[in-house]
Design an enzyme around this catalytic site. Structure first.
Site, PDB file in Angstrom:
ATOM      1  CE  LYS A  22      -2.965   0.610   3.576  1.00  0.00           C
ATOM      2  NZ  LYS A  22      -2.831   1.929   4.181  1.00  0.00           N
ATOM      3  NE  ARG A  27       6.248   6.442   0.909  1.00  0.00           N
ATOM      4  CZ  ARG A  27       5.366   6.211   1.891  1.00  0.00           C
ATOM      5  NH1 ARG A  27       4.257   5.526   1.655  1.00  0.00           N
ATOM      6  NH2 ARG A  27       5.607   6.670   3.123  1.00  0.00           N
ATOM      7  CD  GLN A 168       0.638   8.042   7.473  1.00  0.00           C
ATOM      8  OE1 GLN A 168       0.076   8.808   8.253  1.00  0.00           O
ATOM      9  NE2 GLN A 168       0.023   7.000   6.953  1.00  0.00           N
ATOM     10  CG  ASP A 314       0.619  -0.075   9.397  1.00  0.00           C
ATOM     11  OD1 ASP A 314       0.254   0.764  10.244  1.00  0.00           O
ATOM     12  OD2 ASP A 314       0.998   0.249   8.255  1.00  0.00           O
ATOM     13  CE  LYS A 341      -0.219   3.876  13.067  1.00  0.00           C
ATOM     14  NZ  LYS A 341       0.527   4.663  12.080  1.00  0.00           N
ATOM     15  NE  ARG A 388      -2.719  -2.171   8.380  1.00  0.00           N
ATOM     16  CZ  ARG A 388      -2.439  -2.503   7.114  1.00  0.00           C
ATOM     17  NH1 ARG A 388      -2.593  -3.745   6.699  1.00  0.00           N
ATOM     18  NH2 ARG A 388      -1.984  -1.591   6.270  1.00  0.00           N
TER      19      ARG A 388
HETATM   20  C1  S3P Z   1       2.597   4.655   6.305  1.00  0.00           C
HETATM   21  C2  S3P Z   1       3.191   4.912   7.503  1.00  0.00           C
HETATM   22  C3  S3P Z   1       2.668   4.458   8.791  1.00  0.00           C
HETATM   23  C4  S3P Z   1       1.621   3.376   8.654  1.00  0.00           C
HETATM   24  C5  S3P Z   1       0.646   3.660   7.549  1.00  0.00           C
HETATM   25  C6  S3P Z   1       1.363   3.844   6.222  1.00  0.00           C
HETATM   26  C7  S3P Z   1       3.206   5.180   5.071  1.00  0.00           C
HETATM   27  O1  S3P Z   1       2.103   5.541   9.482  1.00  0.00           O
HETATM   28  O2  S3P Z   1       0.915   3.199   9.868  1.00  0.00           O
HETATM   29  O3  S3P Z   1      -0.282   2.604   7.430  1.00  0.00           O
HETATM   30  O4  S3P Z   1       2.860   4.705   3.983  1.00  0.00           O
HETATM   31  O5  S3P Z   1       4.054   6.074   5.181  1.00  0.00           O
HETATM   32  P1  S3P Z   1       3.028   6.503  10.397  1.00  0.00           P
HETATM   33  O6  S3P Z   1       4.185   6.840   9.596  1.00  0.00           O
HETATM   34  O7  S3P Z   1       2.186   7.697  10.731  1.00  0.00           O
HETATM   35  O8  S3P Z   1       3.341   5.664  11.592  1.00  0.00           O
END
Ligand code: S3P
Length: 434
Positions: A22, A27, A168, A314, A341, A388
């Site tokens: 995902k 990206r 993120q 996750d 989350k 999840r």
């Molecule tokens: C993700 C980063 C994670 C993850 C999310 C996807 C990403 O979040 O929990 O499902 O694609 O960068 P955080 O970076 O906020 O922990």
């Protein structure tokens, strides 16, 4: 609103390939759209979250064609995105909203980003604050969506230490940094997934990364490239846990991404005694992949190492199911992020485990779980529309003699549209009722 009804099964066999990652799928759309030239993506995740990102870029004038998991993006270059005529609906996807906030803060047009009920409750101040110090203008509802991003502001580079381990936030700032004057640096306390940095390099952009400090200089360009999206370890994790807890199992998960910033679940399950063997390690599309064989295991409770937490962020809902089937106690701390989350994953999992008769204690930043038996008949679990949570309780059926009903499973479509088919193919017994 649909539900899963998961009935007991104990024998798992077969080889399966779970869908594309995902994070990488999101990206690939974002970078392909602002690159020069045509980007071809294979293995794209046909889940609602990644499709929300795809649609948003189409709404900003990018020509994107999709045939199943093959996607072709006709990149418009760094300054070619167009103002969308309507607010961008990002559904359930926090990744879309946080990463796109960075990119869209640097455009010449205004836009509004919104999402579903769960996304509307999630904290966005974590990206709004650093973006504002770069010169972005973003209005929100007290730090939550919808976001209104004002265009036409030149951004300045920032040197930012992440207050929480979050890929993120890091990615959002790096995407903004592509347009900023000067060198943007982000320093992370713990390791977080590095797909943005890897993919930027794949698109020919210079990104430096030393000792947890990631830097890039604004003003460059991206060159289109081909992207092969590997299978998502976060989806594979449900079957790793399934393989460990089933009484009689021998399954193989093919070509799973084992990027070292994502493999916390393998480390944790192995520490618990998981019978997991990686083979055929190779590089595919700039990411490391391997086939993962999982067999029935006698799991034991552990203290989950703090450094594994961001690497498995996750996967905790399914790890909690593994802990419930282990002998002794498993303790997780340092995982407050789980509370923000798609649902409060500590509380929602604890509530479900209570219903199934598993002793647990909720901690402010984690949980204590005493392994036992899923013994309660007529269990109805509320997933709180968290994909999840739904999939985790579905695999708990491997150790429960009674049916488990999980309500509100529609959002499994966001990350793992063919979950039931693959699960049942290897021997689980799950049906969806509407
Ligand atoms: C993700 C980063 C994670 C993850 C999310 C996807 C990403 O979040 O929990 O499902 O694609 O960068 P955080 O970076 O906020 O922990």
């Amino acid at each position: 609103m649909s539900s899963f009804v998961a009935s007991h099964a104990q024998s798992l066999r077969g080889t399966i390939k779970v869908p594309g990652d995902k994070s990488i799928s999101h990206r690939s759309i974002m970078l392909g759209s602002i690159a020069n030239g045509v980007t071809q993506i294979s293995g794209f995740l046909e889940g609602e979250d990644a499709l929300s990102t795809l649609k948003a870029f189409q709404d900003m004038g990018v020509k994107i064609e999709r045939k199943g998991s093959n996607v072709t993006i006709h990149g418009v270059g760094m300054h070619g995105l167009k103002a969308p005529s309507n607010p961008l609906d990002l559904g359930n996807s926090g990744t879309s909203m946080r990463l796109m906030s960075g990119l869209l803060s640097a455009q010449s047009f205004d836009c509004k980003l919104h999402g579903d009920e769960s996304l509307s409750k999630r904290p966005m101040d974590r990206v709004i604050d650093p973006l504002s110090s770069m010169g972005a203008k973003i209005d929100s509802q007290d730090g939550k969506p919808p976001l209104i991003i004002k265009g036409g502001h030149q951004l300045n580079a920032i040197d930012y230490a992440l207050p929480v381990a979050s890929a993120q936030i890091k990615s959002c700032l790096l995407l903004a940094g592509l347009y900023a004057e000067g060198t943007t640096s982000v320093t992370e306390g713990g390791i977080t997934r590095d797909h943005t940095e890897r993919m930027l390099r794949g698109f020919g952009y210079d990104v430096e990364s030393t000792n947890g400090r990631i830097s890039l200089t604004g003003g460059g360009e991206l060159k289109a490239c081909d992207i092969e999206v590997p299978s998502d370890i976060s989806s594979a994790a449900f079957f790793m846990v399934a393989g460990c807890i089933a009484k009689d199992s021998d399954i193989t998960l093919e070509a799973v991404n084992i990027n070292p910033t994502r493999t916390g679940v393998i480390d944790i399950l192995k520490l618990m005694g998981g019978n997991i063997v990686l083979s055929n390690e190779r590089v595919s599309g700039g990411e490391l992949v391997a086939d993962i064989r999982v067999q029935s295991s006698n799991l034991k409770g552990i203290n989950i190492p703090k450094e594994s937490v961001p690497l498995a962020i996750d996967e905790f809902p399914s790890i909690f199911i593994a802990a419930s089937c282990a002998t002794g106690e498993t303790v997780l701390t340092g995982a407050r992020e789980l509370r923000v989350k798609e649902s409060d994953r500590i509380q929602v999992m604890a509530d479900g485990l209570d219903i199934l008769g598993i002793e647990n204690e909720v901690l402010e930043d984690g949980i204590r779980i005493r392994g036992g038996e899923f013994c309660k008949p007529n269990s109805v679990i509320q997933s709180h529309h968290d994909h999840r949570i739904s999939m985790s309780f579905a695999i708990a059926s491997l150790r429960c003699q009674h049916e488990i009903q999980i309500e509100g499973v529609d959002n499994v479509q966001t990350s793992f549209p063919n979950f039931i088919q693959l699960a049942n193919k290897i021997g689980l017994n799950i049906r969806e009722v509407f």
